[in-house]
Design a protein around this motif. Structure first.
Motif, PDB file in Angstrom:
ATOM      1  N   GLY A  63      35.830 -43.961-111.492  1.00 23.95           N
ATOM      2  CA  GLY A  63      36.881 -43.327-112.257  1.00 23.95           C
ATOM      3  C   GLY A  63      37.209 -43.964-113.596  1.00 23.95           C
ATOM      4  O   GLY A  63      38.291 -43.747-114.149  1.00 23.95           O
ATOM      5  N   PHE A  64      36.289 -44.743-114.155  1.00 27.33           N
ATOM      6  CA  PHE A  64      36.511 -45.291-115.493  1.00 27.33           C
ATOM      7  C   PHE A  64      36.322 -44.199-116.540  1.00 27.33           C
ATOM      8  O   PHE A  64      35.635 -43.196-116.292  1.00 27.33           O
ATOM      9  N   ALA A  65      36.938 -44.408-117.718  1.00 27.34           N
ATOM     10  CA  ALA A  65      36.733 -43.493-118.833  1.00 27.34           C
ATOM     11  C   ALA A  65      35.409 -43.822-119.528  1.00 27.34           C
ATOM     12  O   ALA A  65      34.904 -44.933-119.411  1.00 27.34           O
ATOM     13  N   TRP A  66      34.895 -42.864-120.271  1.00 22.97           N
ATOM     14  CA  TRP A  66      33.567 -43.054-120.870  1.00 22.97           C
ATOM     15  C   TRP A  66      33.537 -44.135-121.945  1.00 22.97           C
ATOM     16  O   TRP A  66      32.464 -44.589-122.328  1.00 22.97           O
ATOM     17  N   ASP A  67      34.691 -44.555-122.400  1.00 20.08           N
ATOM     18  CA  ASP A  67      34.705 -45.633-123.394  1.00 20.08           C
ATOM     19  C   ASP A  67      34.907 -47.012-122.766  1.00 20.08           C
ATOM     20  O   ASP A  67      34.951 -48.007-123.464  1.00 20.08           O
ATOM     21  N   GLU A  68      35.001 -47.060-121.440  1.00 20.34           N
ATOM     22  CA  GLU A  68      35.296 -48.346-120.791  1.00 20.34           C
ATOM     23  C   GLU A  68      34.088 -48.986-120.101  1.00 20.34           C
ATOM     24  O   GLU A  68      34.197 -50.107-119.617  1.00 20.34           O
ATOM     25  N   VAL A  69      32.992 -48.264-120.046  1.00 18.62           N
ATOM     26  CA  VAL A  69      31.938 -48.684-119.125  1.00 18.62           C
ATOM     27  C   VAL A  69      30.805 -49.499-119.731  1.00 18.62           C
ATOM     28  O   VAL A  69      30.004 -50.095-119.009  1.00 18.62           O
ATOM     29  N   HIS A  70      30.753 -49.549-121.055  1.00 21.59           N
ATOM     30  CA  HIS A  70      29.568 -50.162-121.662  1.00 21.59           C
ATOM     31  C   HIS A  70      29.410 -51.636-121.293  1.00 21.59           C
ATOM     32  O   HIS A  70      28.325 -52.082-120.905  1.00 21.59           O
ATOM     33  N   ASP A  71      30.492 -52.396-121.400  1.00 15.73           N
ATOM     34  CA  ASP A  71      30.393 -53.838-121.143  1.00 15.73           C
ATOM     35  C   ASP A  71      30.026 -54.150-119.693  1.00 15.73           C
ATOM     36  O   ASP A  71      29.282 -55.092-119.417  1.00 15.73           O
ATOM     37  N   PHE A  72      30.557 -53.377-118.780  1.00 14.89           N
ATOM     38  CA  PHE A  72      30.173 -53.567-117.381  1.00 14.89           C
ATOM     39  C   PHE A  72      28.688 -53.281-117.189  1.00 14.89           C
ATOM     40  O   PHE A  72      27.963 -54.056-116.568  1.00 14.89           O
ATOM     41  N   ALA A  73      28.259 -52.146-117.728  1.00 14.83           N
ATOM     42  CA  ALA A  73      26.860 -51.742-117.546  1.00 14.83           C
ATOM     43  C   ALA A  73      25.919 -52.759-118.180  1.00 14.83           C
ATOM     44  O   ALA A  73      24.815 -53.003-117.682  1.00 14.83           O
ATOM     45  N   GLU A  74      26.387 -53.351-119.258  1.00 20.37           N
ATOM     46  CA  GLU A  74      25.599 -54.375-119.950  1.00 20.37           C
ATOM     47  C   GLU A  74      25.307 -55.558-119.024  1.00 20.37           C
ATOM     48  O   GLU A  74      24.269 -56.200-119.130  1.00 20.37           O
ATOM     49  N   GLN A  75      26.211 -55.834-118.119  1.00 17.72           N
ATOM     50  CA  GLN A  75      25.986 -56.907-117.148  1.00 17.72           C
ATOM     51  C   GLN A  75      25.222 -56.394-115.937  1.00 17.72           C
ATOM     52  O   GLN A  75      24.297 -57.045-115.442  1.00 17.72           O
ATOM     53  N   LEU A  76      25.603 -55.232-115.467  1.00 19.73           N
ATOM     54  CA  LEU A  76      25.009 -54.701-114.234  1.00 19.73           C
ATOM     55  C   LEU A  76      23.516 -54.410-114.392  1.00 19.73           C
ATOM     56  O   LEU A  76      22.753 -54.519-113.435  1.00 19.73           O
ATOM     57  N   PRO A 118      21.044 -38.366-111.406  1.00 24.55           N
ATOM     58  CA  PRO A 118      21.594 -37.815-112.652  1.00 24.55           C
ATOM     59  C   PRO A 118      20.571 -37.945-113.776  1.00 24.55           C
ATOM     60  O   PRO A 118      19.829 -38.913-113.831  1.00 24.55           O
ATOM     61  N   ARG A 119      20.530 -36.945-114.655  1.00 21.30           N
ATOM     62  CA  ARG A 119      19.547 -36.995-115.735  1.00 21.30           C
ATOM     63  C   ARG A 119      20.158 -37.395-117.064  1.00 21.30           C
ATOM     64  O   ARG A 119      19.457 -37.660-118.030  1.00 21.30           O
ATOM     65  N   PHE A 120      21.505 -37.445-117.095  1.00 21.36           N
ATOM     66  CA  PHE A 120      22.184 -37.877-118.314  1.00 21.36           C
ATOM     67  C   PHE A 120      23.360 -38.775-117.947  1.00 21.36           C
ATOM     68  O   PHE A 120      23.961 -38.607-116.884  1.00 21.36           O
ATOM     69  N   ASP A 121      23.652 -39.722-118.820  1.00 22.23           N
ATOM     70  CA  ASP A 121      24.760 -40.625-118.534  1.00 22.23           C
ATOM     71  C   ASP A 121      26.065 -40.040-119.095  1.00 22.23           C
ATOM     72  O   ASP A 121      26.066 -38.942-119.651  1.00 22.23           O
ATOM     73  N   PRO A 122      27.188 -40.743-118.937  1.00 19.41           N
ATOM     74  CA  PRO A 122      28.476 -40.155-119.347  1.00 19.41           C
ATOM     75  C   PRO A 122      28.586 -39.893-120.847  1.00 19.41           C
ATOM     76  O   PRO A 122      29.519 -39.204-121.276  1.00 19.41           O
ATOM     77  N   HIS A 123      27.657 -40.427-121.637  1.00 19.78           N
ATOM     78  CA  HIS A 123      27.677 -40.152-123.076  1.00 19.78           C
ATOM     79  C   HIS A 123      26.643 -39.107-123.460  1.00 19.78           C
ATOM     80  O   HIS A 123      26.432 -38.843-124.643  1.00 19.78           O
ATOM     81  N   GLY A 124      25.976 -38.549-122.447  1.00 22.30           N
ATOM     82  CA  GLY A 124      24.986 -37.518-122.707  1.00 22.30           C
ATOM     83  C   GLY A 124      23.583 -38.062-122.954  1.00 22.30           C
ATOM     84  O   GLY A 124      22.662 -37.292-123.227  1.00 22.30           O
ATOM     85  N   ASP A 125      23.417 -39.373-122.845  1.00 26.96           N
ATOM     86  CA  ASP A 125      22.097 -39.954-123.073  1.00 26.96           C
ATOM     87  C   ASP A 125      21.218 -39.756-121.846  1.00 26.96           C
ATOM     88  O   ASP A 125      21.687 -39.898-120.712  1.00 26.96           O
ATOM     89  N   PRO A 126      19.940 -39.467-122.081  1.00 25.11           N
ATOM     90  CA  PRO A 126      19.047 -39.200-120.947  1.00 25.11           C
ATOM     91  C   PRO A 126      18.751 -40.464-120.146  1.00 25.11           C
ATOM     92  O   PRO A 126      18.687 -41.566-120.688  1.00 25.11           O
ATOM     93  N   ILE A 127      18.594 -40.300-118.843  1.00 25.80           N
ATOM     94  CA  ILE A 127      18.275 -41.412-117.944  1.00 25.80           C
ATOM     95  C   ILE A 127      16.821 -41.290-117.528  1.00 25.80           C
ATOM     96  O   ILE A 127      16.444 -40.323-116.874  1.00 25.80           O
ATOM     97  N   PRO A 128      15.978 -42.246-117.906  1.00 25.90           N
ATOM     98  CA  PRO A 128      14.575 -42.180-117.496  1.00 25.90           C
ATOM     99  C   PRO A 128      14.470 -42.204-115.969  1.00 25.90           C
ATOM    100  O   PRO A 128      15.295 -42.836-115.299  1.00 25.90           O
ATOM    101  N   ASP A 129      13.484 -41.510-115.426  1.00 33.92           N
ATOM    102  CA  ASP A 129      13.324 -41.522-113.963  1.00 33.92           C
ATOM    103  C   ASP A 129      12.586 -42.786-113.520  1.00 33.92           C
ATOM    104  O   ASP A 129      12.264 -43.649-114.335  1.00 33.92           O
ATOM    105  N   ALA A 130      12.332 -42.890-112.209  1.00 34.07           N
ATOM    106  CA  ALA A 130      11.748 -44.112-111.655  1.00 34.07           C
ATOM    107  C   ALA A 130      10.389 -44.427-112.262  1.00 34.07           C
ATOM    108  O   ALA A 130       9.944 -45.571-112.268  1.00 34.07           O
TER     109      ALA A 130
END
Lengths: 220, 220
Positions: free
Chosen positions: A92-105, A124-136
């Motif tokens: 339930g984070f907002a789309w502007d709050e997640v970058h720093d966490f993801a940077e670590q994760l 999912p094929r796109f992230d919360p900013h609309g960027d595509p997510i490469p598959d496996a």
DNA sequence: AAATATTTTTAGACTTGTCTAAAAATAAAT
DNA sequence: ATTTATTTTTAGACAAGTCTAAAAATATTT
């Protein structure tokens, strides 16, 4: 199996992202700027990455990713974006709050974690900013999208992404009711400063050229 | 706000865990052994942690956590165990697969992540190995439990935890159908090697003293 | 083509966290 | 109480990653 540190991984990602925008070898200075570090530090790191066969590096000539480096960078972007989906959709984070966490994760290592996360999130094929997510397998889905600045008055589009991931911009979009999937009609473009008059959900707003530049749309 | 590295955090956790088992100051050698490192390295780190006011350290006399160090260690254990719940309950990992992931995830920093995760997981009070998860205020729920080695023949109990988190032990328990919540009746204890004859779901098994020692039960 | 400017690399130093070997302090044993 | 054993600390070194300042290579300008 190859061991990489978080620092090495961040450099690989930076090289990948610079290569995306400008073809050809990435120059030391550009890399240093992207990493917020000195050219000397970048040179040091390039030697390390070159030793590990993750980049092809020629003194004074710049650097490109090897296939292995490209694979690793793609996997990092995949992990980053999947974690962002998790943080927004599940926590339930907002789309502007997640970058720093993801940077670590994205640097968490271990078998299967990414694929299980992908599965759990329903691929999912796109992230919360609309960027595509490469598959496996590292394959990308690129969808056609244009900047709001390229529309001609009268054209409509659906918001599919942003080219600025900072909180001030994303929160500004929140205030205007602009989110992924929202319909925007370009009513007029002001000749003086290239700002956009738009209609969103029946209401009219003016967006600066800068903001318009950072909005990606799929044409209707 | 205090900045800590993963290495520092791991030492704090180790000090916490040793203190739990043996009261009084933690000795350098015990800490070094727990960290799989040399006494010299442990001494170095104790100086750093002491500078940061996370431990009270007296040369040759051992170390204890300060209130701040205790708070931090407790928070790390909370994060570790919440991530383990996530990995097992949400991503479907087995209880012997999650330790290494959680060991990395517990070091992810940032506001609210832990509390949101806790919320998302519905405030679990125990992790997949039965260990208690401290709440956001650092409060623990300790439940009464005894080792299988302390039962007298004829007594029954419910499995509530394990004192050995390694894969070989946990997979061995899987094979026997032993999981948290499973009922076990001690039928007999062999005088010769102190092994336990038990009944689990109607079937009889023999558990070595070592295995019995590592099983925690709530008496029925 | 020579001079100037820019970019990149090298050199040397610092921090964190580790190591081994030796010295010092504490504890145990005679 | 003195020797012996154990524990702990210090000293010096190393690797990763960073820095600044200076040197070297490349690019640009005249």
């Amino acid at each position: 199996m190859l061991l990489t540190t978080s620092a090495e991984e961040n450099y690989l990602k930076a090289i990948f992202k610079i290569s995306e925008k400008e073809p050809g070898p990435v120059l030391t200075n550009a890399l240093a700027a992207a990493m917020g570090t000195s050219a000397a530090s970048a040179t040091d790191m390039l030697k390390r990455l070159s030793d590990k066969q993750l980049v092809a590096y020629e003194k004074y000539r710049g650097v490109t990713l090897t296939p292995e480096g490209d694979r690793l960078a793609t996997s990092l972007i995949r992990k980053h974006r999947l974690w962002e989906v998790f943080l927004v959709d599940k926590l339930g984070f907002a789309w502007d709050e997640v970058h720093d966490f993801a940077e670590q994760l994205e640097h968490v290592q271990g078998d299967n974690l990414t694929d299980r996360l992908d599965e759990y999130l329903n691929h999912p094929r796109f992230d919360p900013h609309g960027d595509p997510i490469p598959d496996a397998q590292g394959r990308w889905i690129r969808r056609p999208q244009v900047r709001l600045t390229t529309l001609t008055p009268g054209q409509k589009g659906i918001v599919t992404g942003v080219d600025d991931h900072t909180s001030p911009f994303l929160q500004y979009l929140d205030e205007l009711g602009i989110a992924l999937g929202v319909a925007i009609e370009l009513l007029d473009r002001t000749a003086y400063d290239q700002s956009s008059k738009v209609r969103i959900a029946g209401k009219e707003y003016t967006l600066s050229e800068k903001a318009s530049q950072n909005l990606f749309l799929r044409l209707e």
